[in-house]
Design a protein around this motif. Structure first.
Motif, mmCIF file in Angstrom:
data_model
loop_
_atom_site.group_PDB
_atom_site.id
_atom_site.type_symbol
_atom_site.label_atom_id
_atom_site.label_comp_id
_atom_site.label_asym_id
_atom_site.label_seq_id
_atom_site.Cartn_x
_atom_site.Cartn_y
_atom_site.Cartn_z
ATOM 1 N N GLU A 156 0.815 -1.210 0.000
ATOM 2 C CA GLU A 156 0.000 0.000 0.000
ATOM 3 C C GLU A 156 0.852 1.265 0.000
ATOM 4 O OE1 GLU A 156 -2.668 -0.442 3.257
ATOM 5 O OE2 GLU A 156 -3.781 -2.099 2.324
ATOM 6 N N LYS A 157 1.951 1.263 0.755
ATOM 7 C CA LYS A 157 2.834 2.432 0.786
ATOM 8 C C LYS A 157 3.479 2.656 -0.578
ATOM 9 C CE LYS A 157 3.952 2.291 5.732
ATOM 10 N NZ LYS A 157 5.036 2.079 6.735
ATOM 11 N N ARG A 158 3.938 1.576 -1.192
ATOM 12 C CA ARG A 158 4.607 1.710 -2.488
ATOM 13 C C ARG A 158 3.627 2.079 -3.588
ATOM 14 N NH1 ARG A 158 9.214 -3.119 -2.652
ATOM 15 N NH2 ARG A 158 10.213 -2.551 -0.666
ATOM 16 N N TYR A 159 2.456 1.474 -3.571
ATOM 17 C CA TYR A 159 1.458 1.796 -4.589
ATOM 18 C C TYR A 159 1.071 3.273 -4.515
ATOM 19 C CZ TYR A 159 0.580 -3.142 -5.797
ATOM 20 O OH TYR A 159 0.692 -4.433 -6.236
ATOM 21 N N ALA A 160 0.946 3.804 -3.303
ATOM 22 C CA ALA A 160 0.570 5.214 -3.149
ATOM 23 C C ALA A 160 1.614 6.126 -3.801
ATOM 24 C CB ALA A 160 0.409 5.560 -1.673
ATOM 25 N N LYS A 161 2.892 5.802 -3.629
ATOM 26 C CA LYS A 161 3.962 6.604 -4.241
ATOM 27 C C LYS A 161 3.930 6.483 -5.760
ATOM 28 C CE LYS A 161 7.163 6.252 -0.327
ATOM 29 N NZ LYS A 161 8.494 5.749 0.122
ATOM 30 N N VAL A 162 3.732 5.275 -6.244
ATOM 31 C CA VAL A 162 3.663 5.047 -7.691
ATOM 32 C C VAL A 162 2.488 5.810 -8.292
ATOM 33 C CG1 VAL A 162 3.108 3.291 -9.425
ATOM 34 C CG2 VAL A 162 4.854 2.828 -7.694
ATOM 35 N N ILE A 163 1.353 5.765 -7.632
ATOM 36 C CA ILE A 163 0.156 6.432 -8.151
ATOM 37 C C ILE A 163 0.322 7.939 -8.155
ATOM 38 C CG2 ILE A 163 -2.284 6.888 -7.610
ATOM 39 C CD1 ILE A 163 -2.404 3.886 -6.738
ATOM 40 N N ASP A 164 1.023 8.492 -7.167
ATOM 41 C CA ASP A 164 1.297 9.922 -7.179
ATOM 42 C C ASP A 164 2.049 10.319 -8.453
ATOM 43 O OD1 ASP A 164 0.044 10.971 -5.020
ATOM 44 O OD2 ASP A 164 1.793 11.109 -3.738
#
Length: 221
Positions: free
Chosen positions: A35-43
């Motif tokens: 979830e932490k990594r996906y949030a950064k990627v989506i940003d």
């Protein structure tokens, strides 16, 4: 001999305890990392989308590569426009009916009154657009895959773009079994499929394939 048996039993108990702990805590830890990594990627994907939409608004098409997209953000400007309504005599119709006035033409005019920098409009004082093509995960050196082009819809040709990264890239250091399950996931609360994607090369769509819970930005501008 008795001591040896006891040591072996304790070793087995310890191994079973570790396996039990791993089976319970492993997926929890995986989801936290995911979830932490996906949030950064989506940003980053949101930044790419914003830049692409600006490119399409100004030029009529999407950029095919990041060099062109970054150069556009650096140099392009949005036109600041003002709409105004005007009304004037329909001279030809009035003349046809033999009158001086009575028929009018109403029009809405759009005047350009200035310009705003695309960079300032989208990113303010930040230069993060210069690195938006990089997958923002520590230890990962990959870039997003991006393409753009045109598709036919009836008699029209419409611009499209797509940017994406494989989950295998984002979670390359995680448990391979859990990663395999993640690539097969189907849920309204998760990112389905093997990639995190914004846009589409097969339809007019600039949305991302992530659920709404990822729309709260991980990065503070």
């Amino acid at each position: 001999m008795k001591i040896v048996i006891q040591l072996v039993l304790w070793a087995i108990i310890g191994l079973l305890g570790y396996l039990l702990f791993k089976s319970i805590y492993g997926p929890i830890q995986f989801n936290q990392v995911k979830e932490k990594r996906y949030a950064k990627v989506i940003d980053n994907l949101k930044d790419i989308r914003s830049a692409q939409l600006a490119h399409q608004e100004v030029t009529g098409v999407f950029a095919k590569d990041f060099n062109a997209l970054v150069a556009f953000v650096d140099t392009a400007e949005f036109a600041i426009t003002q709409r105004r309504d005007t009304i004037y005599d329909d001279v030809e119709k009035n003349r046809a009916f033999g009158i001086d006035e009575g028929y009018y033409i109403e029009e809405t005019l759009i005047d350009t009154i200035g310009y705003n920098s695309v960079r300032d409009s989208l990113f303010r004082d930040s230069d993060r657009y210069k690195t938006m093509m990089n997958v923002p995960i520590e230890g990962v050196t990959a870039k997003f895959d991006m393409d753009a082009g045109m598709i036919e819809s009836g008699d029209l040709k419409l611009p499209v773009f797509e940017a994406k990264v494989a989950k295998n890239v984002v979670l390359s250091d995680q448990d391979p079994d859990l990663l395999a399950q993640e690539n097969q996931i189907v849920s309204v609360e998760d990112i389905n499929g093997s990639h995190i994607i914004v846009g589409s090369m097969t339809e007019v769509n600039t949305n991302g394939n992530w659920p709404k819970n990822y729309d709260t930005p991980a990065r503070k501008n």
